[in-house]
Design a protein around this motif. Structure first.
Motif, mmCIF file in Angstrom:
data_model
loop_
_atom_site.group_PDB
_atom_site.id
_atom_site.type_symbol
_atom_site.label_atom_id
_atom_site.label_comp_id
_atom_site.label_asym_id
_atom_site.label_seq_id
_atom_site.Cartn_x
_atom_site.Cartn_y
_atom_site.Cartn_z
ATOM 1 N N ALA A 1 -2.217 -3.656 -11.062
ATOM 2 C CA ALA A 1 -1.641 -3.397 -9.739
ATOM 3 C C ALA A 1 -2.531 -2.521 -8.874
ATOM 4 C CB ALA A 1 -0.269 -2.740 -9.894
ATOM 5 N N HIS A 2 -3.186 -1.569 -9.488
ATOM 6 C CA HIS A 2 -3.973 -0.672 -8.642
ATOM 7 C C HIS A 2 -5.270 -0.231 -9.318
ATOM 8 C CE1 HIS A 2 -1.137 2.170 -10.744
ATOM 9 N NE2 HIS A 2 -2.303 2.668 -11.092
ATOM 10 N N ILE A 3 -6.142 0.352 -8.457
ATOM 11 C CA ILE A 3 -7.442 0.872 -8.881
ATOM 12 C C ILE A 3 -7.299 2.377 -9.084
ATOM 13 C CG2 ILE A 3 -9.864 1.144 -8.171
ATOM 14 C CD1 ILE A 3 -9.405 -1.228 -6.263
ATOM 15 N N GLN A 4 -8.082 2.924 -9.999
ATOM 16 C CA GLN A 4 -8.142 4.376 -10.177
ATOM 17 C C GLN A 4 -9.450 4.890 -9.582
ATOM 18 O OE1 GLN A 4 -5.921 6.414 -11.276
ATOM 19 N NE2 GLN A 4 -4.522 5.316 -12.625
ATOM 20 N N ILE A 5 -9.348 5.894 -8.716
ATOM 21 C CA ILE A 5 -10.534 6.482 -8.090
ATOM 22 C C ILE A 5 -10.683 7.907 -8.603
ATOM 23 C CG2 ILE A 5 -11.636 7.116 -5.917
ATOM 24 C CD1 ILE A 5 -9.822 4.929 -4.621
ATOM 25 N N GLU A 6 -11.803 8.159 -9.249
ATOM 26 C CA GLU A 6 -12.043 9.487 -9.807
ATOM 27 C C GLU A 6 -12.807 10.345 -8.804
ATOM 28 O OE1 GLU A 6 -13.167 10.468 -14.143
ATOM 29 O OE2 GLU A 6 -15.059 10.567 -13.030
ATOM 30 N N LEU A 7 -12.293 11.548 -8.573
ATOM 31 C CA LEU A 7 -12.883 12.479 -7.598
ATOM 32 C C LEU A 7 -13.170 13.811 -8.260
ATOM 33 C CD1 LEU A 7 -10.640 12.032 -4.445
ATOM 34 C CD2 LEU A 7 -13.100 11.733 -4.498
ATOM 35 N N LEU B 1 -7.074 9.282 -8.259
ATOM 36 C CA LEU B 1 -6.231 8.792 -7.172
ATOM 37 C C LEU B 1 -5.945 7.318 -7.419
ATOM 38 C CD1 LEU B 1 -7.608 10.029 -3.708
ATOM 39 C CD2 LEU B 1 -5.341 10.437 -4.649
ATOM 40 N N PRO B 2 -4.673 6.899 -7.436
ATOM 41 C CA PRO B 2 -4.381 5.468 -7.550
ATOM 42 C C PRO B 2 -4.496 4.799 -6.183
ATOM 43 C CG PRO B 2 -2.342 6.702 -7.483
ATOM 44 C CD PRO B 2 -3.443 7.724 -7.455
ATOM 45 N N ALA B 3 -4.948 3.559 -6.152
ATOM 46 C CA ALA B 3 -5.076 2.820 -4.893
ATOM 47 C C ALA B 3 -4.679 1.374 -5.106
ATOM 48 C CB ALA B 3 -6.498 2.911 -4.364
ATOM 49 N N ASP B 4 -3.667 0.929 -4.361
ATOM 50 C CA ASP B 4 -3.330 -0.490 -4.353
ATOM 51 C C ASP B 4 -4.314 -1.260 -3.468
ATOM 52 O OD1 ASP B 4 -0.909 -0.098 -5.898
ATOM 53 O OD2 ASP B 4 -0.101 0.827 -4.082
ATOM 54 N N LEU B 5 -4.886 -0.537 -2.517
ATOM 55 C CA LEU B 5 -5.877 -1.136 -1.619
ATOM 56 C C LEU B 5 -6.910 -0.067 -1.294
ATOM 57 C CD1 LEU B 5 -6.096 -3.988 -0.320
ATOM 58 C CD2 LEU B 5 -5.174 -2.988 1.774
ATOM 59 N N LYS C 1 1.657 0.795 -2.067
ATOM 60 C CA LYS C 1 2.247 2.135 -2.030
ATOM 61 C C LYS C 1 1.173 3.204 -1.788
ATOM 62 C CE LYS C 1 6.047 1.018 -5.190
ATOM 63 N NZ LYS C 1 6.705 1.354 -6.495
ATOM 64 N N ASN C 2 -0.051 2.906 -2.205
ATOM 65 C CA ASN C 2 -1.151 3.863 -2.076
ATOM 66 C C ASN C 2 -2.372 3.153 -1.475
ATOM 67 O OD1 ASN C 2 0.019 6.226 -3.744
ATOM 68 N ND2 ASN C 2 0.209 4.492 -5.126
ATOM 69 N N ILE C 3 -2.827 3.666 -0.359
ATOM 70 C CA ILE C 3 -4.037 3.134 0.276
ATOM 71 C C ILE C 3 -5.047 4.265 0.377
ATOM 72 C CG2 ILE C 3 -5.049 2.189 2.382
ATOM 73 C CD1 ILE C 3 -2.511 0.649 2.856
ATOM 74 N N VAL C 4 -6.254 3.988 -0.060
ATOM 75 C CA VAL C 4 -7.329 4.984 -0.019
ATOM 76 C C VAL C 4 -8.463 4.428 0.830
ATOM 77 C CG1 VAL C 4 -9.021 6.280 -1.374
ATOM 78 C CG2 VAL C 4 -6.715 5.908 -2.270
#
Length: 1011
Positions: A827-833, A844-848, A741-744
């Motif tokens: 399910a997903h990674i958390q990216i801190e900005l 930001l959540p990232a499934d990939l 659902k979320n790609i970063v």
């Protein structure tokens, strides 16, 4: 029955790209017609004194390396000459008929209203002309007369009358000493036949008057980047001193505003070079005035070329130039002091107000004037921006066979890219007519005179009177008596105008009757004239190296008569001394092997091999793996929607089927020795087979690799992949993409930092490419791209715009506040900005997570550099001879490079570079023999101690040690006569022919002591 093809090429546009293509074609055996609609050659480059990232000019490095006597040997800003290039300035295309290989072309040579052969550049006409108009060369910052030379160092060096502004008063006609001005002279129609046409029409700078918010044309101290170039040029209106146009005050606070006319709705493209030339101009300003305060306002610093990012870092960290990421909305003028006021949003979100003495608008490139009409006459299509359209994966092929494009006419370019593409266009033109090589060309006439004994030397002196100029400035009778004091002077001949047709006829007639064996000419500077004199001397049987040209006319500006005459005698004495001690300088010839070795079987190596073989030369292609194609095997679609796999399959089939190409798979280069034309290399296959090859040229196309940085959990979490792996997942329809659902995507992952201070050029566009493909398939997918500067240069900018319109989110981050990976759910990674403008953190959540990792040099580069004795740059890519002017050459003649071996680049750019390298190689392979220049080094074996210092010092590898005979040997074909060997030799055993001690010491005695 088909007509026989014509061995000539028409080039439309004589800027730097047209000149490069002309030299390449002329050197490889074709007649060239080089035209330009302007009265002078050189294009936009003639207005520029400095080039990034070196901050100097090296245009002379474009000159041919071999057969140097057949072309210019001076600065290309002063003279452009090659025996196989016919210059046609002030010429426009009227009509094209026929087909590829046999075009019938009608040209119109506009009248200058004067006879070019009779014009002697005396300038008297300019002095009396009463009409003054805006000087276009200086961008309107100065005025010129209605009769003028477009450039200070104009090629050709004659005047032109401005038809629009000339009042026909006749004053120039009355004053002209040679009766060159002919106001009734009409245009001339000329018909030529050419096998191919290269369009090198260049570009036009954007006119910022359309941007009324910036006040250009209303505010005196708002100038364009080109106007600013003219302000600090030594040939500009202020002679290199930067003054404000409004009041001639020195500006101490200067701002540069980027993207003036680019990256906006009406022109949704990036003009490629603006960021870099703004940095260059700012650095030049700081070098002239270290105390000046300089700021550059920008959206993205697009420093994507080789060494560009380091150049930016030097500007920021060493020169003290401040970079502010914002777009200034409007400029206002203080009516009192004419200073310029701007308000802008700072990176902290606050409004900042500043005042500047001068503001420079970095204007973009637009399609050249007349592009529409040119396209109709030639039969090609233009793109939506008015530039020439090209075929997929080619930067030079138009939709019409036999019509190629070079340089900025196909899109936005800097100088190095223009030269690469122009050489590529020359390759495709020559490929079409290769069967007609050397059918229309000519070489220097042989000289016949044998050298007489030194005591029998007799000098004939020819003095040009230049009408009455020299005669009125110097006592010629006294000068003649002075010359006859030297017993070697056999005769002194005075000619009214030596450079005119009548004067040249008188000169040739006198040569037939003279008993002298050496010729001294007292006239003007030799630029543009030397070749005429040399040709006349050779025609009369004189050895071309037994003559001297002395600039006598240059003395007439000296005020004191006694000083003028003393200096004239001194200069003539020096020239006579040199002549008396000069020996005939031979040109040596060496045979060559007409075979090329191409190392690397990726798209660049395949392209180079195919191109060389298509013109009838053998090629050995060496690939270290068992599979051809290199990195392109893993590229499945492009930003523009083209299919690279079809391209690769076609190219491999083309190479494997060609009878002149031998492919060595799973093979490694073990050894390579020799020099241009005469290399010997040894290969070894995985099976243990050894192969020895004789070849004349080598092309390095060893490719590059994908980095695997140790960050962002790459290699430790299956949800973190590289952009290349994301592309493969898209192509293979990986199930992970359907679930996500979320790609970063994170740009510059492991790049553009202290460890790798360079931009990999392709990553931003790759991210945009993948994001668009994903978003078009799944509009509900959330895609975020985290970036520092988006490098979607040229026409790729439109795809950046498209991505934003599709809802793809672009979030900027700073190098010192990089994104961090935080633990999320399974399910997903958390990216801190950290938001740079707000300073606030968010997740930001990232499934990939896809990382744009750097392109790094091939691991084989170091070994290859050692085997071939080639330099690598700081990053491990191969180092070319000159980053700007010889982008595919090495200093070692006969070896060339292309593709990722040079630096990161896109497919079409790698192909163009491979085509350029192939063209440079063919320029050598097409020769019957390799000829040296006349000025080369030699070794006095009695003095040589075999210390080998000269071998290490030679930048061209022109010296080797002959172990068998215990002596140092000069490889004359590759010696460039630079003199480094003579400088470092402790025993004075190294000398340059034509510059021996007795000559040089005698000249010093004459100049210092008076002979």
């Amino acid at each position: 029955m088909a007509k026989e093809k014509t061995g000539s090429v028409l080039i439309i546009g004589a800027g730097i790209g047209g000149i490069r293509a002309a030299f390449d074609l002329a050197e490889s055996g074709f007649k060239v017609y080089l035209t330009d609609r302007s009265a002078a050659l050189g294009g936009t480059l003639s207005q520029l004194d400095y080039q990034f990232p070196t901050n100097h000019c090296g245009m002379c490095k474009m000159l041919p390396i071999f057969s140097r006597d057949d072309s210019s040997q001076f600065c290309l800003r002063r003279d452009l000459f090659h025996r196989n290039i016919e210059l046609l300035p002030y010429t426009e295309l009227e009509k094209v008929e026929g087909e590829a290989g046999n075009f019938d072309i009608s040209l119109i040579r506009k009248s200058r209203w004067l006879d070019e052969e009779k014009c002697i550049d005396c300038g008297k006409c300019v002095e009396v002309c009463p009409v003054e108009v805006r000087d276009e060369f200086n961008e309107g910052l100065s005025r010129r007369k209605a009769i003028y030379q477009k450039l200070p160092l104009s090629i050709p060096n004659v005047y032109t009358i401005d038809r629009e502004h000339c009042t026909l008063c006749g004053k120039c006609v009355e004053i002209c000493p040679t009766k060159a001005i002919q106001l009734s002279q009409g245009d001339e129609k000329k018909t030529i036949h050419a096998g191919a046409i290269i369009l090198s029409a260049g570009f036009e700078e954007f006119n910022p008057k359309q941007l009324t918010q910036y006040g250009h044309g209303r505010f005196g101290n708002v100038v364009t980047s080109i106007e600013f170039e003219r302000l600090f040029s030594q040939t500009g209106p202020t002679l290199g001193k930067i003054f404000r146009p409004s009041d001639q005050r020195i500006p101490r606070k200067v701002a540069f505003l980027q993207c003036a006319g680019s990256r906006e709705k009406e022109r949704d493209y990036c003009s490629f070079a603006c960021c870099m030339y703004a940095i260059k101009e700012a650095m030049v300003l700081k070098s002239l005035d270290p105390g000046a305060e300089v700021k550059i306002f920008y959206m993205d610093i697009r420093a994507f070329g080789k060494d560009f990012y380091r150049y930016f870092l030097r500007a920021r960290d060493e020169s003290g130039i401040k970079f502010i990421r914002t777009r200034v909305p409007v400029i206002k003028e203080d009516p009192g002091n004419r200073n310029l006021r701007v308000s802008y949003l700072g990176e902290d979100g606050k409004v900042v107000k500043e005042e500047f003495d001068l503001i420079v608008l970095s204007v973009g490139q637009m399609s050249p004037p007349g592009a529409q009409e040119l396209s109709k006459r030639v039969g090609i299509e233009l793109n939506e921006w008015g530039f020439c359209s090209t075929e997929p994966f080619s930067q030079v092929k138009t939709g019409k066979e036999g019509v190629l494009v070079g340089g900025s006419f196909s899109g936005l370019k800097d100088i190095s890219e223009t030269l690469v593409q122009s050489s590529a266009a020359a390759l495709r033109a020559s490929e079409l007519i290769s069967a007609r090589r050397y059918q229309l060309t000519k070489r220097s006439a042989p000289f016949l005179q044998e050298e007489r004994a030194e005591e029998d030397q007799r000098i004939a002196v020819f003095l040009c009177l230049c009408g009455s100029e020299i005669e009125s400035a110097l006592d010629l009778s006294a000068m003649e008596r002075f010359l006859h004091r030297d017993q070697t002077v056999d005769e002194v001949v005075k000619v009214r105008y030596l450079c005119t047709p009548d004067g040249m006829s008188q000169f040739k007639e006198a040569l037939k009757n003279t008993k002298a064996n050496r010729i001294l000419i007292g006239a003007c500077l030799p630029y543009g004239l030397e070749r005429k004199f040399k040709d006349a001397l050779i025609e009369a049987g004189f050895h071309p190296s037994l003559s001297e040209i002395c600039d006598v006319r240059g003395l007439i500006n000296i005020q004191a008569k006694e000083e003028r005459e003393a200096k004239a005698e001194r200069l003539l004495s020096c020239s006579m001394d040199r002549l008396k001690k000069q020996e005939p300088l031979p040109v040596t010839s060496h045979s060559l092997h007409k075979r090329a070795l191409v190392i690397g079987g990726g798209i660049a190596g395949l392209t180079a091999a195919s191109a060389i073989a298509s013109q009838g030369f053998e090629v050995c292609l060496v690939e270290k793996s068992s599979q051809l194609g290199g990195n392109l095997n893993r590229v499945h679609f492009t930003l523009e929607g083209n299919d690279p796999q079809t391209l690769l399959k076609t190219k491999i089939q083309e190479v494997e089927a060609h009878p002149l190409i031998t492919v060595y798979r799973s093979a490694t280069l073990m050894e390579s020795k020799g020099y241009v034309g005469n290399f010997i290399s040894r290969l070894k296959t995985d099976a243990g087979e050894e192969v020895t090859l004789d070849h004349g040229v080598t092309i390095i196309a060893t490719g590059g690799e994908e980095a695997r940085p140790d960050e962002y959990l790459l290699g430790n979490d299956t949800r973190v992949i590289t952009l290349r792996e994301l592309e493969e997942a898209i192509f293979s329809q990986d199930e992970r993409l359907n679930r996500a659902k979320n790609i970063v995507m994170i740009q510059c992952a492991g790049g553009r930092d202290e460890k790798k201070p360079y931009c990999s050029r392709v990553c931003c566009s790759q991210s945009v490419k993948c994001a668009i493909r994903l978003k078009e398939k799944r509009p509900d997918l959330n895609i975020s791209i985290l970036y520092r500067d988006m490098m979607t240069y040229g026409f790729k900018e439109a795809y950046f715009t498209k991505a934003r319109e599709l809802g793809i989110v672009f979030i900027r981050y700073d190098l010192n506040q990089k994104p961090e990976i935080k633990k999320g759910s399974d399910a997903h990674i958390q990216i801190e900005l950290i938001d740079p403008s707000m300073g606030e953190k968010y997740l930001l959540p990232a499934d990939l997570l896809a990382l744009a990792v750097p392109v790094i040099p091939s691991q084989d580069n170091k070994k290859m550099a050692e085997i071939c004795n080639l330099p690598l740059d700081e990053d491990g890519f191969f180092n070319e001879a000159d980053i700007k002017w010889r982008p595919v050459d090495f200093l070692t003649d006969g070896i060339f490079l292309c593709g990722l071996a040079h630096s990161p680049r896109f497919i079409d750019e790698a192909i163009s570079q491979a085509e350029a390298a192939a063209q440079r190689a063919i320029g050598i392979l097409s020769k019957e023999q390799i000829e040296s220049g006349r000025i080369v080094s030699e070794v006095n074996e009695r003095r040589c101690s075999l210390c080998e210092v000269c071998i290490a010092a030679c930048p061209y590898q022109a010296r080797i040690k002959d172990e068998e005979n215990r002596k140092v040997v000069v490889r004359e074909p590759i010696c460039q006569g630079c003199g480094v060997c003579a400088m470092v030799c402790p025993n004075k055993a190294s000398k340059l022919r034509g510059y021996k001690d007795r000559q040089m010491l005698s000249l010093v005695d004459t100049m210092v002591l008076g002979g």
